[in-house]
Design an enzyme around this catalytic site. Structure first.
Site, mmCIF file in Angstrom:
data_model
loop_
_atom_site.group_PDB
_atom_site.id
_atom_site.type_symbol
_atom_site.label_atom_id
_atom_site.label_comp_id
_atom_site.label_asym_id
_atom_site.label_seq_id
_atom_site.Cartn_x
_atom_site.Cartn_y
_atom_site.Cartn_z
ATOM 1 N N ASP A 28 44.899 46.917 42.206
ATOM 2 C CA ASP A 28 44.235 48.135 42.342
ATOM 3 C C ASP A 28 43.429 48.498 41.514
ATOM 4 O O ASP A 28 43.633 47.999 40.273
ATOM 5 C CB ASP A 28 45.246 49.191 42.320
ATOM 6 N N HIS A 45 35.076 45.028 44.241
ATOM 7 C CA HIS A 45 36.027 43.966 44.968
ATOM 8 C C HIS A 45 35.384 42.582 44.527
ATOM 9 O O HIS A 45 36.089 41.829 44.769
ATOM 10 C CB HIS A 45 35.634 44.406 46.538
ATOM 11 N N LEU A 139 51.975 25.821 44.912
ATOM 12 C CA LEU A 139 51.919 27.274 45.145
ATOM 13 C C LEU A 139 51.443 27.545 46.636
ATOM 14 O O LEU A 139 50.550 27.233 47.172
ATOM 15 C CB LEU A 139 50.596 27.738 44.022
HETATM 16 C C1 FPP Z 1 42.014 48.004 45.426
HETATM 17 O O1 FPP Z 1 41.019 48.495 44.721
HETATM 18 C C2 FPP Z 1 41.714 46.759 46.042
HETATM 19 C C3 FPP Z 1 41.677 46.662 47.482
HETATM 20 C C4 FPP Z 1 41.636 47.687 48.398
HETATM 21 C C5 FPP Z 1 41.608 45.133 47.870
HETATM 22 C C6 FPP Z 1 40.209 44.577 47.652
HETATM 23 C C7 FPP Z 1 40.038 43.109 47.552
HETATM 24 C C8 FPP Z 1 40.083 42.231 46.567
HETATM 25 C C9 FPP Z 1 40.827 42.581 45.297
HETATM 26 C C10 FPP Z 1 39.671 41.121 46.608
HETATM 27 C C11 FPP Z 1 40.709 39.883 47.212
HETATM 28 C C12 FPP Z 1 40.527 40.159 48.721
HETATM 29 C C13 FPP Z 1 40.484 38.960 49.550
HETATM 30 C C14 FPP Z 1 40.151 39.580 50.930
HETATM 31 C C15 FPP Z 1 40.746 37.724 49.355
HETATM 32 P P1 FPP Z 1 40.577 49.932 45.122
HETATM 33 O O2 FPP Z 1 39.529 49.932 45.909
HETATM 34 O O3 FPP Z 1 41.607 50.669 45.794
HETATM 35 O O4 FPP Z 1 40.328 50.759 43.939
HETATM 36 P P2 FPP Z 1 40.382 52.259 43.618
HETATM 37 O O5 FPP Z 1 41.722 52.748 43.585
HETATM 38 O O6 FPP Z 1 39.872 52.221 42.069
HETATM 39 O O7 FPP Z 1 39.336 52.918 44.597
#
Ligand code: FPP
Length: 253
Positions: A28, A45, A139
């Site tokens: 997150d 991301h 893994l």
């Molecule tokens: C949360 O940050 C993250 C996500 C919704 C997932 C995004 C993807 C990745 C970490 C990369 C890996 C992905 C794949 C498909 C291999 P947020 O956008 O909720 O952050 P915020 O809470 O600060 O808005």
């Protein structure tokens, strides 16, 4: 899973650390990481993928058996469509850039979640990645994609209900093992430890059934900043936990 499958792993000259057999991660804070730097959320991301790649390597080094990462929740459809399609493309790009490396490193990939709402080419990609890594023995990287814990349980109930309707199973014989076998995560042990980054302290529909006896560690860093120091700090905290699984614990015997 009744017994504690975790193993002790001694870190060279460092202290003994308890390594979870199965680590779950709620990645997150990508958006906040980007916003704090005046960047677009999508850049967060992209950095998040780098942190994920790094974590996969750490899990191999420290001999974690299973790593499950929450990469797209069924609730994430509520985000702006451009961000949703960006995250979908991220999965495609991650596969394109990392699949050969994962295979070389003996990583088996499983992608768990609902196939509803995914287009046919993405479903083919998922099937292909799983098939290409199916015989790897290192893994197990479990990517929770289009995943929601409640939907997973509802889908499991439907599977069992169909067996009851077909006369194969009587309701009295339904037990926890049967439910587990009907979950998307069938065959994967329950997570020993779940980490959530960015300071949020909730499960957000991640592995609801499977987390019944998981330990939780919440850390303030946003996901793109998750590095080896964070990983070791979390494992140190986990190593101090007394896991009782509803019993009275080793110290009380
Ligand atoms: C949360 O940050 C993250 C996500 C919704 C997932 C995004 C993807 C990745 C970490 C990369 C890996 C992905 C794949 C498909 C291999 P947020 O956008 O909720 O952050 P915020 O809470 O600060 O808005």
């Amino acid at each position: 899973m009744g017994s504690d499958p975790a193993v002790k792993f001694s870190l060279g000259s460092g202290p003994g650390l308890r390594i979870p057999a199965h680590l779950g991660v709620i990645m997150d804070g990508n958006g906040r990481w980007a916003q704090a730097r005046g960047k677009r959320r999508t850049e967060g991301h992209v950095e998040g993928v780098k942190a994920l790649r790094n974590l996969v390597e750490l899990c191999i080094t420290y001999r974690v058996g299973y790593l499950t990462v929450f990469s797209f929740s069924s609730e994430n459809w509520a985000r702006p469509p451009e961000e949703v399609s960006f995250i979908f493309n991220l999965l495609r790009r991650f596969v394109a850039s990392d699949l050969q490396r994962l295979i070389r490193n003996n990583v088996r990939v499983r992608i768990v979640g609902s196939r509803n709402g995914l287009d046919a080419s993405l479903i083919r990609l998922i099937d292909d990645v799983e098939a290409q890594t199916a015989h790897n023995t290192g893994l197990v990287l479990v990517v929770a994609f289009n995943y929601g814990g409640k939907t997973e349980i509802v889908d499991a109930i439907k599977t069992l209900a169909r067996r009851v309707a077909d006369g194969e199973l009587s309701p009295e014989h339904i037990n926890a093992d049967m439910v587990e076998s009907a979950l998307y995560t069938a065959g994967i042990p329950d997570p020993d430890l779940i980490i959530r980054t960015s300071g949020e302290q909730r499960l957000s529909n991640f592995l609801l059934w499977q987390a019944a006896y998981s330990e939780f560690v919440f850390i303030p860093e946003n996901w793109p900043d998750f590095d080896e120091a964070c990983f070791l700090r979390v494992l140190e905290e986990y190593s101090l936990r007394d896991r009782r699984f509803g019993g009275i614990g080793a110290a009380a015997h």
